[in-house]
Design an enzyme around this catalytic site. Structure first.
Site, short mmCIF file in Angstrom:
data_model
loop_
_atom_site.label_atom_id
_atom_site.label_comp_id
_atom_site.label_asym_id
_atom_site.label_seq_id
_atom_site.Cartn_x
_atom_site.Cartn_y
_atom_site.Cartn_z
N SER A 1 0.84 -1.21 0.00
CA SER A 1 0.00 0.00 0.00
C SER A 1 0.88 1.26 0.00
O SER A 1 1.99 1.23 0.53
CB SER A 1 -0.87 -0.04 1.26
N PRO A 2 0.39 2.36 -0.56
CA PRO A 2 1.21 3.58 -0.57
C PRO A 2 1.54 4.06 0.83
O PRO A 2 0.67 4.10 1.70
CB PRO A 2 0.30 4.60 -1.28
N TYR B 1 -6.90 15.14 1.77
CA TYR B 1 -6.02 15.96 0.93
C TYR B 1 -6.87 16.74 -0.08
O TYR B 1 -8.10 16.70 -0.03
CB TYR B 1 -4.94 15.08 0.28
N ARG C 1 1.34 -1.20 6.92
CA ARG C 1 2.26 -1.38 8.06
C ARG C 1 2.90 -2.76 8.13
O ARG C 1 4.09 -2.85 8.45
CB ARG C 1 1.54 -1.01 9.37
C1 LIG Z 1 3.76 5.48 7.34
C2 LIG Z 1 2.50 5.49 6.53
C3 LIG Z 1 2.42 6.35 5.45
C4 LIG Z 1 1.27 6.37 4.65
N1 LIG Z 1 1.23 7.14 3.52
C5 LIG Z 1 0.22 7.01 2.65
C6 LIG Z 1 0.27 7.62 1.38
O1 LIG Z 1 1.25 8.24 1.01
N2 LIG Z 1 -0.80 7.49 0.57
C7 LIG Z 1 -1.90 6.80 0.95
O2 LIG Z 1 -2.86 6.70 0.18
N3 LIG Z 1 -1.95 6.16 2.12
C8 LIG Z 1 -0.91 6.24 2.97
N4 LIG Z 1 -0.93 5.53 4.15
C9 LIG Z 1 -2.08 4.67 4.44
C10 LIG Z 1 -1.80 3.21 4.03
O3 LIG Z 1 -1.64 3.08 2.64
C11 LIG Z 1 -2.92 2.28 4.50
O4 LIG Z 1 -4.12 2.65 3.87
C12 LIG Z 1 -3.14 2.30 6.01
O5 LIG Z 1 -1.90 2.29 6.70
C13 LIG Z 1 -3.95 1.09 6.48
O6 LIG Z 1 -3.32 -0.11 6.10
P1 LIG Z 1 -2.50 -1.04 7.15
O7 LIG Z 1 -3.45 -1.34 8.27
O8 LIG Z 1 -2.12 -2.25 6.37
O9 LIG Z 1 -1.33 -0.23 7.64
C14 LIG Z 1 0.20 5.53 4.97
C15 LIG Z 1 0.30 4.70 6.07
C16 LIG Z 1 1.44 4.65 6.84
C17 LIG Z 1 1.51 3.69 7.98
#
Ligand SMILES: Cc1cc2nc3c(=O)[nH]c(=O)nc-3n(C[C@H](O)[C@H](O)[C@H](O)COP(=O)(O)O)c2cc1C
Ligand SMILES: Cc1cc2nc3c(=O)[nH]c(=O)nc-3n(C[C@H](O)[C@H](O)[C@H](O)COP(=O)(O)OP(=O)(O)OC[C@H]3O[C@@H](n4cnc5c(N)ncnc54)[C@H](O)[C@@H]3O)c2cc1C
Length: 767
Positions: free
Chosen positions: A415-416, A574, A717
């Site tokens: 994921s981004p 955003y 994460r």
């Molecule tokens: C350090 C960090 C940076 C993130 N930056 C972005 C981002 O640049 N663009 C975006 O769409 N989501 C961003 N997210 C959200 C993640 O892509 C994801 O949707 C969110 O962390 C939930 O997924 P997870 O439970 O697997 O961490 C970010 C998350 C984390 C933890």
């Protein structure tokens, strides 16, 4: 203690027994409004665990109950003329009437006084003479409702209608039968609970119920209608009601989900359904009632515990159990309420979706229950994923997926994630190693972080960008590495920070403005992200043209850099998200007001990007499917319309995130907590979706994919800590066909061997 128990259902009777067993000196009276032998409902189902609990509490009654259990293993799902049978589910059932008789006999034997046909009135002063009054008077508890604020009662009346019937037809399997009528779908949940008797619950939506005319039918007419409609399953057996005291349509009920903040007030203690209910489709109400009774008796008889402390412990421990179950029950209830969403599935996937509806049963649980059946599902999944080319029996997460001409090798996505490590928007060695390593880790698709279309569109000074040639060169180096050394595809996420821009690096203060060097920010309206952030400039049409053109320019540079896919970031508060959410968009022109207006500019940007991006390469959009703000913000039903609107201008995939659109959000976290939004968009709008949010085990990914809740699964994460997440999953699931960089083959083989050995050792220990 002198104790009055209101209601001789499972909770009240079993509490009486459990108290007497612990101290025969207690004086216990049970008051039941019905005559002996008269009760609502037919059979109840239990799990093995509940039976173990009963055995440990009162071996004598548990043995009698267990001696009369009907057992069955299979679940049959009948739909559109097909029957899908899966095994290994291990149910146990007993007639409610018979169970109550057993409990009544045992209570009498232990010296409990039972009074039948004794309607109890909470206003009666005689209750003050008891040390404890146990309100085990069921879901419609008069004792609880006499003072609802003292108990903090929260009642949620659910949408569907159901009627609890019985039949002499003996079902060999737990049976779900779905029937399509001209007025809509009607279905039955049927199971055997005695050698000659089965429960037969008929359910449908309120609209179908009214359209069929059940609201105007007598009980006998309703039953006759059901007998005719379900005749093929009943083999000539009749349906019966034992709710003869209910006239006309009153036999049809709406399930009430009940929760209470307080389980006691004065000398009144709530027990069983009076304190909480769990939807009949997960069959755990009686289990909860019996386990409440055991716990309450245990704490009340524990030496040295004051009454107050005992009641606190009773509520704290039981409430936790109840919340877990009510959570699963809510998922299950909603599945039946939104059945229409899944009716386009083929019967096999429909059955899989039904079996995993509460999220308590996962892909691997199903493998343990019925390996052969699950392998059939896996083969079906692979066949569909490859348009019939592959007959593989393998986990769904490793099946390929095609978007336009881009095919990803598997369904796992990095994921981004913003890394806040760039200088002047140029990705550097950190990004090269970070993204390169995650591509080597086996994910089918790797996203860049939100890459900003202009310097002032950055979140922080450390964000990556794509507006000049230095950035193109740096991105190309990363993209080339990914293509040369892995099978992963790489997607460029483009965004503009809007009102959340000009803030510190993530770890220095998420969304906090810079200490110095802030740049002006703009958004849909002049609404600051929080009181400490800048008030953004409300965008003019000139601003809108300029930003749209920056997105298009970035897309063109993305082509130069060699990206396989582009995503527009329209989530998380955003710039583009600030147009979509009504919490940030206060405009009065054609870009504010209705959802259609609020979407106008983000769609314009997307369409312009799409026109610049090669038609054989896919594009996606990330959205926040809810603002976590109730009716004031974007809600999941709006998200379906948002997904449809982007699909209409060329989005091939909806990347379904949630929240972060306003600072006061109230998210409800949990395992896979955003997946229901993806499920809804995918199956209501029939669009390809990607699910994200606290998905961290291979089992989660496989369950989501096989149940058709998403087409791709993104993990953020988990990938920060384990770039090799996908390869590790392949080793764990013993899937050999994943692409492993040749340099790492030895490590992969050793991991697979070790995991296999550990699994065998654990299995040997279990034996
Ligand atoms: C350090 C960090 C940076 C993130 N930056 C972005 C981002 O640049 N663009 C975006 O769409 N989501 C961003 N997210 C959200 C993640 O892509 C994801 O949707 C969110 O962390 C939930 O997924 P997870 O439970 O697997 O961490 C970010 C998350 C984390 C933890
Ligand atoms: C359609 C349906 C199917 C279900 N299937 C299952 C299943 O498969 N498995 C399962 O575990 N659970 C099932 N349940 C839930 C289960 O029936 C309840 O959770 C369980 O009965 C709760 O027990 P209880 O003793 O708390 O309440 P109840 O069983 O409702 O007992 C309350 C008793 O109090 C009496 N009473 C009420 N008010 C008064 C009064 N003022 N004075 C005197 N007496 C009073 C009532 O007559 C009743 O006997 C199902 C429920 C429904 C509606």
């Amino acid at each position: 203690m002198r104790i009055a128990i209101i209601g001789g259902g499972p909770a009240g009777l079993y509490f009486a027994i459990s108290m007497k067993l612990r101290d025969p000196a207690h004086s216990i009276e049970v008051f039941e409004r019905n005559p002996p032998g008269v009760t609502f409902g037919w059979g109840v189902v239990f799990s093995d665990q509940t039976v173990e609990n009963l055995m440990a509490n009162d071996n004598q009654s548990a043995k009698v109950i267990a001696g009369e259990f009907a057992h069955w293993d299979d679940i049959d799902v009948h739909i559109r003329g097909e029957t899908v049978t899966s095994g290994g589910h291990g149910f146990i059932g007993i007639g409610r009437k018979r169970m109550l008789e057993i409990l009544q006999d045992r209570a009498r034997e232990l010296g409990v006084t039972l009074s039948f046909e004794a309607e109890c009135d909470p206003a009666d002063s005689k209750w003050r003479g008891y040390d404890l009054v146990i309100a085990s008077d069921g879901a419609n508890s008069r004792f609880r409702d006499a003072d609802p604020s003292a108990f903090g009662v929260d009642t949620d009346v659910r949408r569907n209608k159901f009627v609890w019937l019985g039949t002499s037809k003996v079902f060999d399997a737990f049976t779900f039968a779905f029937e399509e009528t001209e007025q809509g779908w009607v279905w039955a949940h049927a199971y055997r609970f005695a050698p000659d008797c089965s429960t037969f619950i008929v359910e449908c939506s309120e609209e179908t119920w009214a359209a069929i005319g059940f609201d105007r039918m007598s009980q006998a007419e309703s039953i006759a209608w059901c007998e005719q409609r379900f005749a093929q399953y009943l083999d000539g057996h009749r349906l019966q009601s034992n709710a003869s005291h209910l006239v006309g349509s009153a036999a049809w009920l709406n399930f009430k989900r009940i929760k209470c903040d307080q389980w006691s007030s004065g000398n009144v203690i709530l027990l069983g359904d009076a304190a909480h209910t769990a939807h009949f489709s997960i069959g755990s109400g009686t289990k909860l009632a019996l386990e409440d009774a055991i716990k309450l008796a245990e704490v009340l008889n524990r030496p040295g515990l004051t009454l107050g402390a005992a009641l606190d412990e009773y509520q704290a421990e039981r409430n936790l159990e109840v919340l877990k179950l009510q959570n699963s029950a809510r998922n299950s209830t909603e599945w039946f309420e939104t059945l229409e969403r899944y009716l386009h599935f083929e019967p096999l996937q429909f059955a899989y979706s039904l079996l995993t509806r509460s999220q308590r049963i996962s892909h691997e649980n199903l493998r343990l229950r019925d390996r052969e059946w699950l392998e059939g599902v896996e083969r079906w999944f692979w066949k569909r994923a490859t348009e019939g080319k592959s007959n593989k029996t393998a986990p769904p997460m490793f099946a390929p997926f095609k978007l336009r001409e881009m095919e990803v090798e598997n369904r796992i996505t990095v994921s981004p994630m913003a890394m806040y490590s760039a200088v002047d928007g140029v990705p550097n060695d950190f990004h090269f190693v970070h993204l390169g390593e995650r591509a080597l880790g086996g994910a089918g698709l790797v996203f860049t972080e939100m890459t900003c279309v202009s310097p002032e569109g950055r979140i922080s000074p450390g964000c990556t960008g794509l507006w000049n040639d230095d950035q193109v060169q740096a991105w190309r180096r990363i993209v080339d590495f990914v293509h040369a050394n892995s099978k992963a595809k790489i997607c460029l996420q483009l965004g503009h920070s809007g009102a959340k821009g000009s803030t510190k690096l993530g770890w220095e203060g998420d969304n906090d403005p810079l200490d110095e060097g802030n740049w002006p920010v703009m958004a849909a309206s002049g609404v600051p992200w929080s009181p400490v952030n800048q008030v953004p400039r409300a965008m003019t049409r000139d601003d809108m043209d300029a930003v749209r053109d920056q997105f298009v320019a970035a897309v063109r540079l993305g082509i130069d850099a060699g990206f396989d896919m582009v995503e527009l970031h329209a989530a998380h508060g955003y710039l583009l998200s600030s147009f979509i959410t009504p919490l940030q968009n206060k405009r009065t022109d054609e870009y504010g007001g209705s959802l259609e207006n609020r979407l106008r500019y983000p769609l314009e940007v997307f369409a312009a990007m799409r026109a610049a991006w090669p038609s054989d390469r896919p594009m996606s959009v990330r959205i926040s499917a809810t603002d976590w703000a109730g009716e004031d913000g974007i809600a999941p039903e709006d998200a379906v319309a948002i997904g449809e609107a982007f699909a209409a201008v060329g989005a091939d995939l909806i990347d379904v995130s949630a929240g972060q659109t306003w600072a006061e959000q109230q998210p409800v976290y949990g395992r896979m907590f955003q997946t229901p939004f993806s499920d809804r968009i995918r199956n209501e709008a029939r669009l390809a979706t990607m699910a994200v949010g606290n998905i961290y085990e291979p089992d989660h990914a496989n369950s989501i994919l096989a149940a058709g809740r998403a087409d791709l699964v993104a993990l953020a994460r988990p990938h920060l800590i384990d770039p090799m997440w996908t390869l590790r999953a392949a080793a764990q699931l013993d899937y050999r066909d994943v692409h492993v960089p040749p340099q790492y083959l030895g490590g992969m083989a050793q991991l697979a061997r070790n995991l296999k050995r550990e699994a065998e050792a654990a299995a040997a220990l279990r034996v």
